[in-house]
Scaffold this motif. Structure first.
Motif, PDB file in Angstrom:
ATOM      1  N   PHE A  26     -31.582 -25.656 -33.047  1.00  0.00           N
ATOM      2  CA  PHE A  26     -32.040 -26.180 -31.768  1.00  0.00           C
ATOM      3  C   PHE A  26     -33.552 -26.042 -31.626  1.00  0.00           C
ATOM      4  O   PHE A  26     -34.229 -26.959 -31.155  1.00  0.00           O
ATOM      5  N   ARG A  27     -34.090 -24.884 -32.024  1.00  0.00           N
ATOM      6  CA  ARG A  27     -35.543 -24.686 -31.955  1.00  0.00           C
ATOM      7  C   ARG A  27     -36.264 -25.730 -32.810  1.00  0.00           C
ATOM      8  O   ARG A  27     -37.292 -26.265 -32.410  1.00  0.00           O
ATOM      9  N   GLY A  28     -35.726 -26.000 -33.990  1.00  0.00           N
ATOM     10  CA  GLY A  28     -36.338 -26.997 -34.867  1.00  0.00           C
ATOM     11  C   GLY A  28     -36.308 -28.391 -34.270  1.00  0.00           C
ATOM     12  O   GLY A  28     -37.305 -29.116 -34.282  1.00  0.00           O
ATOM     13  N   ILE A  29     -35.159 -28.774 -33.714  1.00  0.00           N
ATOM     14  CA  ILE A  29     -35.023 -30.103 -33.110  1.00  0.00           C
ATOM     15  C   ILE A  29     -35.947 -30.235 -31.898  1.00  0.00           C
ATOM     16  O   ILE A  29     -36.603 -31.268 -31.708  1.00  0.00           O
ATOM     17  N   ALA A  30     -36.017 -29.188 -31.080  1.00  0.00           N
ATOM     18  CA  ALA A  30     -36.898 -29.230 -29.898  1.00  0.00           C
ATOM     19  C   ALA A  30     -38.355 -29.367 -30.311  1.00  0.00           C
ATOM     20  O   ALA A  30     -39.126 -30.119 -29.693  1.00  0.00           O
ATOM     21  N   ALA A  31     -38.759 -28.667 -31.375  1.00  0.00           N
ATOM     22  CA  ALA A  31     -40.146 -28.752 -31.847  1.00  0.00           C
ATOM     23  C   ALA A  31     -40.464 -30.156 -32.357  1.00  0.00           C
ATOM     24  O   ALA A  31     -41.524 -30.714 -32.046  1.00  0.00           O
ATOM     25  N   VAL A  32     -39.548 -30.729 -33.134  1.00  0.00           N
ATOM     26  CA  VAL A  32     -39.767 -32.083 -33.655  1.00  0.00           C
ATOM     27  C   VAL A  32     -39.837 -33.083 -32.496  1.00  0.00           C
ATOM     28  O   VAL A  32     -40.692 -33.978 -32.483  1.00  0.00           O
ATOM     29  N   ALA A  33     -38.954 -32.928 -31.506  1.00  0.00           N
ATOM     30  CA  ALA A  33     -38.968 -33.835 -30.346  1.00  0.00           C
ATOM     31  C   ALA A  33     -40.300 -33.755 -29.607  1.00  0.00           C
ATOM     32  O   ALA A  33     -40.881 -34.784 -29.254  1.00  0.00           O
ATOM     33  N   PHE A  34     -40.807 -32.535 -29.401  1.00  0.00           N
ATOM     34  CA  PHE A  34     -42.112 -32.390 -28.745  1.00  0.00           C
ATOM     35  C   PHE A  34     -43.209 -33.035 -29.589  1.00  0.00           C
ATOM     36  O   PHE A  34     -44.079 -33.735 -29.066  1.00  0.00           O
ATOM     37  N   GLY A  35     -43.166 -32.809 -30.901  1.00  0.00           N
ATOM     38  CA  GLY A  35     -44.180 -33.387 -31.785  1.00  0.00           C
ATOM     39  C   GLY A  35     -44.175 -34.901 -31.750  1.00  0.00           C
ATOM     40  O   GLY A  35     -45.241 -35.540 -31.700  1.00  0.00           O
ATOM     41  N   ILE A  36     -42.982 -35.491 -31.740  1.00  0.00           N
ATOM     42  CA  ILE A  36     -42.883 -36.957 -31.679  1.00  0.00           C
ATOM     43  C   ILE A  36     -43.432 -37.472 -30.353  1.00  0.00           C
ATOM     44  O   ILE A  36     -44.173 -38.459 -30.318  1.00  0.00           O
ATOM     45  N   LEU A  37     -43.090 -36.789 -29.251  1.00  0.00           N
ATOM     46  CA  LEU A  37     -43.632 -37.190 -27.941  1.00  0.00           C
ATOM     47  C   LEU A  37     -45.160 -37.140 -27.937  1.00  0.00           C
ATOM     48  O   LEU A  37     -45.816 -38.024 -27.374  1.00  0.00           O
ATOM     49  N   ALA A  38     -45.718 -36.110 -28.563  1.00  0.00           N
ATOM     50  CA  ALA A  38     -47.177 -35.988 -28.597  1.00  0.00           C
ATOM     51  C   ALA A  38     -47.822 -37.137 -29.371  1.00  0.00           C
ATOM     52  O   ALA A  38     -48.919 -37.582 -29.023  1.00  0.00           O
ATOM     53  N   PHE A  39     -47.131 -37.642 -30.419  1.00  0.00           N
ATOM     54  CA  PHE A  39     -47.683 -38.764 -31.188  1.00  0.00           C
ATOM     55  C   PHE A  39     -47.416 -40.111 -30.521  1.00  0.00           C
ATOM     56  O   PHE A  39     -48.244 -41.007 -30.570  1.00  0.00           O
ATOM     57  N   VAL A  40     -46.233 -40.247 -29.892  1.00  0.00           N
ATOM     58  CA  VAL A  40     -45.874 -41.513 -29.264  1.00  0.00           C
ATOM     59  C   VAL A  40     -46.717 -41.765 -28.018  1.00  0.00           C
ATOM     60  O   VAL A  40     -47.119 -42.898 -27.754  1.00  0.00           O
ATOM     61  N   TRP A  41     -46.990 -40.709 -27.242  1.00  0.00           N
ATOM     62  CA  TRP A  41     -47.774 -40.845 -26.017  1.00  0.00           C
ATOM     63  C   TRP A  41     -49.025 -39.979 -26.086  1.00  0.00           C
ATOM     64  O   TRP A  41     -49.212 -39.068 -25.286  1.00  0.00           O
ATOM     65  N   PRO A  42     -49.929 -40.254 -27.014  1.00  0.00           N
ATOM     66  CA  PRO A  42     -51.119 -39.396 -27.132  1.00  0.00           C
ATOM     67  C   PRO A  42     -52.079 -39.549 -25.961  1.00  0.00           C
ATOM     68  O   PRO A  42     -52.947 -38.724 -25.763  1.00  0.00           O
ATOM     69  N   LEU A  44     -51.321 -39.301 -22.901  1.00  0.00           N
ATOM     70  CA  LEU A  44     -50.887 -38.560 -21.723  1.00  0.00           C
ATOM     71  C   LEU A  44     -52.084 -37.843 -21.117  1.00  0.00           C
ATOM     72  O   LEU A  44     -53.003 -37.442 -21.823  1.00  0.00           O
ATOM     73  N   THR A  45     -52.061 -37.676 -19.839  1.00  0.00           N
ATOM     74  CA  THR A  45     -53.115 -36.872 -19.252  1.00  0.00           C
ATOM     75  C   THR A  45     -52.940 -35.447 -19.725  1.00  0.00           C
ATOM     76  O   THR A  45     -51.859 -35.039 -20.149  1.00  0.00           O
ATOM     77  N   LEU A  46     -53.990 -34.685 -19.653  1.00  0.00           N
ATOM     78  CA  LEU A  46     -53.926 -33.288 -20.081  1.00  0.00           C
ATOM     79  C   LEU A  46     -52.860 -32.529 -19.300  1.00  0.00           C
ATOM     80  O   LEU A  46     -52.098 -31.750 -19.874  1.00  0.00           O
ATOM     81  N   ALA A  47     -52.776 -32.767 -17.993  1.00  0.00           N
ATOM     82  CA  ALA A  47     -51.779 -32.075 -17.176  1.00  0.00           C
ATOM     83  C   ALA A  47     -50.368 -32.401 -17.656  1.00  0.00           C
ATOM     84  O   ALA A  47     -49.504 -31.518 -17.724  1.00  0.00           O
ATOM     85  N   SER A  48     -50.110 -33.655 -18.025  1.00  0.00           N
ATOM     86  CA  SER A  48     -48.786 -34.036 -18.528  1.00  0.00           C
ATOM     87  C   SER A  48     -48.494 -33.357 -19.856  1.00  0.00           C
ATOM     88  O   SER A  48     -47.384 -32.888 -20.096  1.00  0.00           O
ATOM     89  N   LEU A  49     -49.489 -33.322 -20.741  1.00  0.00           N
ATOM     90  CA  LEU A  49     -49.307 -32.660 -22.026  1.00  0.00           C
ATOM     91  C   LEU A  49     -49.016 -31.176 -21.833  1.00  0.00           C
ATOM     92  O   LEU A  49     -48.143 -30.609 -22.491  1.00  0.00           O
ATOM     93  N   VAL A  50     -49.726 -30.544 -20.920  1.00  0.00           N
ATOM     94  CA  VAL A  50     -49.513 -29.130 -20.637  1.00  0.00           C
ATOM     95  C   VAL A  50     -48.092 -28.905 -20.128  1.00  0.00           C
ATOM     96  O   VAL A  50     -47.404 -27.973 -20.548  1.00  0.00           O
ATOM     97  N   VAL A  51     -47.610 -29.764 -19.232  1.00  0.00           N
ATOM     98  CA  VAL A  51     -46.261 -29.619 -18.678  1.00  0.00           C
ATOM     99  C   VAL A  51     -45.209 -29.828 -19.763  1.00  0.00           C
ATOM    100  O   VAL A  51     -44.239 -29.061 -19.859  1.00  0.00           O
ATOM    101  N   VAL A  52     -45.376 -30.852 -20.598  1.00  0.00           N
ATOM    102  CA  VAL A  52     -44.408 -31.095 -21.684  1.00  0.00           C
ATOM    103  C   VAL A  52     -44.397 -29.905 -22.638  1.00  0.00           C
ATOM    104  O   VAL A  52     -43.330 -29.414 -23.034  1.00  0.00           O
ATOM    105  N   TRP A  53     -45.573 -29.415 -23.023  1.00  0.00           N
ATOM    106  CA  TRP A  53     -45.619 -28.262 -23.915  1.00  0.00           C
ATOM    107  C   TRP A  53     -45.022 -27.025 -23.239  1.00  0.00           C
ATOM    108  O   TRP A  53     -44.306 -26.251 -23.864  1.00  0.00           O
ATOM    109  N   GLY A  54     -45.316 -26.831 -21.951  1.00  0.00           N
ATOM    110  CA  GLY A  54     -44.781 -25.685 -21.224  1.00  0.00           C
ATOM    111  C   GLY A  54     -43.261 -25.692 -21.206  1.00  0.00           C
ATOM    112  O   GLY A  54     -42.621 -24.655 -21.424  1.00  0.00           O
ATOM    113  N   ALA A  55     -42.671 -26.853 -20.966  1.00  0.00           N
ATOM    114  CA  ALA A  55     -41.210 -26.960 -20.976  1.00  0.00           C
ATOM    115  C   ALA A  55     -40.656 -26.631 -22.358  1.00  0.00           C
ATOM    116  O   ALA A  55     -39.668 -25.892 -22.500  1.00  0.00           O
TER     117      ALA A  55
END
Length: 193
Positions: A26-42, A44-55
């Protein structure tokens, strides 16, 4: 074919930890999902990136904490520390999403550094097992390198460079954790056979 160690020669607690391979997956899948989101929506505002990473950090920390508490032996403290660090860093990012980019990167950098050191220690302690330690050690090394780069040298020019750095790290880390989970699952099957 590699010769497997006798079960009595395995480090204590590995058979119990191998039963929890799903947490690593699960940790691996969650990390890959976050990484893909970071590349798909680069963009994003900084606040959005911080919130996604925080979650992501809170979820990853919670699973690491459960994995550490559910483990056997004295080595579980490492995952408890990784879990608590992830939860605290994630909550800080969620409750203060408007923090400056340098402060956000320092949180990510120190989190990666602490998690990486704990994973390297774990890999060294379980080095005799042929289940998964080298993958955990490699992901720990990756975390330490990224953490040091962020803490010591990284002054991003914008959100896109932050997103790409975080995304690339998360995808590589997630792949290594997923492979470690797969090896633990194979080890668990051998134990039950």
């Amino acid at each position: 074919m590699l010769k497997h160690p006798v079960l009595s020669e395995l480090p204590p607690g590995l058979s119990t930890l191998s039963a929890h391979w799903g947490w690593l997956l699960f940790r691996g899948i969650a990390a890959v999902a976050f990484g893909i989101l970071a590349f798909v929506w680069p963009d994003l505002t900084l606040a959005s990136l911080v919130v996604v990473w925080g979650a992501y950090a809170v979820v990853d920390g919670a699973f690491a904490l459960v994995y550490g508490i559910g483990g056997a032996g004295r080595r579980r403290w490492m995952y408890v520390l990784v879990g608590l660090t992830g939860i605290v860093a994630g909550l800080a990012a969620l409750f203060w999403p408007s923090i400056a980019i340098v402060a956000f990167m320092m949180i990510v950098g120190y989190w990666a550094l602490i998690a990486g050191i704990c994973e390297i220690i774990y890999a060294i302690q379980y080095r005799r097992a042929q289940a998964h330690p080298w993958l955990v050690g490699l992901s720990g090394f990756l975390s330490v390198v990224i953490g040091l780069v962020i803490v010591m040298f990284f002054y991003p020019d914008g959100v896109i460079s932050v997103a790409w750095l975080a995304g690339g790290y998360a995808i590589a880390y997630g792949i290594l954790m997923t492979c470690a989970a797969a090896q633990l699952r194979r080890f668990q099957r051998r134990l039950t056979a």
